[in-house]
Design a protein around this motif. Structure first.
Motif, short mmCIF file in Angstrom:
data_model
loop_
_atom_site.label_atom_id
_atom_site.label_comp_id
_atom_site.label_asym_id
_atom_site.label_seq_id
_atom_site.Cartn_x
_atom_site.Cartn_y
_atom_site.Cartn_z
N SER A 31 0.82 -1.22 0.00
CA SER A 31 0.00 0.00 0.00
C SER A 31 0.84 1.26 0.00
CB SER A 31 -0.94 0.01 1.22
OG SER A 31 -0.19 0.14 2.42
N ASP A 32 2.15 1.11 0.18
CA ASP A 32 3.07 2.25 0.14
C ASP A 32 3.22 2.71 -1.30
OD1 ASP A 32 5.18 4.04 0.21
OD2 ASP A 32 6.39 2.84 1.58
N PRO A 33 2.94 3.99 -1.59
CA PRO A 33 3.06 4.49 -2.97
C PRO A 33 4.43 4.23 -3.57
CG PRO A 33 1.99 6.13 -1.59
CD PRO A 33 2.47 5.04 -0.67
N GLY A 37 5.49 -0.98 -7.50
CA GLY A 37 6.08 -1.87 -8.49
C GLY A 37 6.99 -2.91 -7.89
N GLY A 38 6.81 -3.19 -6.59
CA GLY A 38 7.67 -4.16 -5.93
C GLY A 38 9.10 -3.67 -5.80
N GLU A 39 9.24 -2.35 -5.56
CA GLU A 39 10.58 -1.76 -5.48
C GLU A 39 11.42 -2.34 -4.35
OE1 GLU A 39 7.94 -0.14 -6.27
OE2 GLU A 39 8.37 1.11 -8.00
N LYS A 41 12.29 -5.23 -3.92
CA LYS A 41 13.26 -6.19 -4.47
C LYS A 41 14.54 -5.48 -4.89
CE LYS A 41 9.65 -9.30 -6.15
NZ LYS A 41 9.05 -9.99 -7.32
N ILE A 42 14.39 -4.29 -5.45
CA ILE A 42 15.57 -3.50 -5.86
C ILE A 42 16.33 -3.04 -4.62
CG2 ILE A 42 16.32 -1.40 -7.04
CD1 ILE A 42 13.83 -1.69 -8.83
N HIS A 43 15.58 -2.56 -3.60
CA HIS A 43 16.22 -2.09 -2.37
C HIS A 43 16.97 -3.24 -1.68
CE1 HIS A 43 12.88 1.17 -2.23
NE2 HIS A 43 13.89 1.53 -3.01
N PHE A 44 16.37 -4.42 -1.70
CA PHE A 44 17.02 -5.59 -1.08
C PHE A 44 18.30 -5.94 -1.84
CE2 PHE A 44 17.48 -10.28 -1.19
CZ PHE A 44 17.88 -10.46 0.13
N LYS A 45 18.21 -6.01 -3.15
CA LYS A 45 19.38 -6.37 -3.96
C LYS A 45 20.49 -5.35 -3.79
CE LYS A 45 18.67 -8.05 -8.05
NZ LYS A 45 18.32 -8.19 -9.49
N ASN A 46 20.14 -4.06 -3.81
CA ASN A 46 21.16 -3.02 -3.68
C ASN A 46 21.80 -3.02 -2.29
OD1 ASN A 46 20.71 -2.19 -6.29
ND2 ASN A 46 19.38 -0.47 -5.74
N LEU A 109 7.94 -0.65 7.74
CA LEU A 109 9.27 -0.42 8.28
C LEU A 109 10.02 0.60 7.43
CD1 LEU A 109 10.24 -4.18 8.74
CD2 LEU A 109 9.41 -2.64 10.53
N GLU A 110 11.06 1.14 8.01
CA GLU A 110 12.01 1.94 7.24
C GLU A 110 13.13 1.00 6.79
OE1 GLU A 110 15.27 5.56 7.84
OE2 GLU A 110 13.76 5.14 9.40
N THR A 111 13.35 0.90 5.49
CA THR A 111 14.34 -0.03 4.98
C THR A 111 15.74 0.37 5.45
OG1 THR A 111 13.03 -0.64 3.05
CG2 THR A 111 15.41 -0.98 2.89
N GLU A 112 16.42 -0.57 6.14
CA GLU A 112 17.77 -0.34 6.65
C GLU A 112 18.54 -1.67 6.62
OE1 GLU A 112 17.80 3.07 9.98
OE2 GLU A 112 16.74 1.26 10.60
#
Length: 260
Positions: A31-33, A37-39, A41-46, A109-112
């Motif tokens: 539900s997070d704008p 697009g399943g971003e 996955k990109i944040h996890f990979k990076n 959560l805040e991605t960290e």
């Protein structure tokens, strides 16, 4: 899951040298704008790639091997659970697997990402404070519904109904119409005359649940007269009273109302 116990164990973890602790908080909330697009996955990979590149450049082969082992375990967890992701994922891990804590949570959560001597616990502690084990007691005349929520999720649900013909509260095993022989007008009249006595007899069941389940917070929901009458009979006083009739609402909607 006993988060108090888990936190105590994690707080005692301290590693030195190349054997560090991996911490990940990953926002997967659909539900997070920013996640449409399943971003995540990109944040996890990076996030993983950044640590790997840093360790490759530092030329610490043992630490790199440790991190790559952790990376493999975390990637396996992500692949195996991605269809059941909720709003966030939390992972703490070490290469020797003495530390492995991985959960899907219903809070954003805040991605960290961290790779350091100790686990980074701030977000987990904040979630525990904001979403404690909560007993939600919904009341409507001769019906009482109990919802237990922990970390913003449904843990348990019970439904009690008073058989007004014998003055006995019974736990319902299935939702459905109750007291079919009692007309509404008759029930209303009997309720006003007997509500304090009725609620006095169900209050010990609620107090026992609160003690046995270790509720850290109690919320009573019901129309003003009914919620107050039940509250007056409970030994452990509610932390909050919400004056709404929500007895028949979905449990997810009720939990959302409590933690709005």
């Amino acid at each position: 899951m006993d988060l108090n116990k888990e936190l105590k164990q994690l707080e005692s973890v301290e590693r030195g040298g190349p054997d560090k602790v991996f911490t990940m908080y990953l926002n997967t909330d659909p539900s997070d704008p920013e996640q449409q697009g399943g971003e995540w996955k990109i944040h996890f990979k990076n996030g993983i790639r950044n640590f790997e590149h840093y360790l490759e450049e530092s030329d610490d082969k043992e630490e790199l091997r440790n991190f790559q082992h952790v990376k493999q375990n975390v990637e396996n967890f992500i692949r195996g659970n991605e269809q059941q992701f909720r709003k966030g994922v939390i992972v703490f891990a070490t290469a020797d697997e003495e530390v492995w804590f991985a959960i899907r949570v219903q809070m954003r959560l805040e991605t960290e990402f961290f790779w350091q001597e100790t686990p980074q616990l701030e977000q987990l502690k904040k979630l525990k404070e904001e979403y404690p084990k909560t007993g939600i007691v919904l009341v409507q005349q001769n019906e009482v519904r109990v919802i237990e929520s922990y970390l913003n999720e449904l843990d348990m649900e019970k439904h009690f109904e008073l058989d007004v013909n014998v003055d006995d509260w019974r736990e319902k095993t299935a939702m459905g119409p109750g007291n079919p022989t009692t007309q509404k007008d008759d029930l209303n009249a009997r309720f006003e005359a007997n509500k304090h006595r009725w609620y006095k007899s169900v209050a010990p069941k609620l107090d026992k649940l609160a003690k046995d389940e270790g509720w850290e917070k109690i919320v009573v929901i019901g129309e003003p007269g009914q919620a107050q009458a039940l509250q007056d009979q409970m030994n452990k006083q509610p932390d909050e009273v919400i004056n709404k009739n929500m007895l028949d609402h979905a449990s997810e909607r009720i939990i959302e109302e409590v933690f709005a």
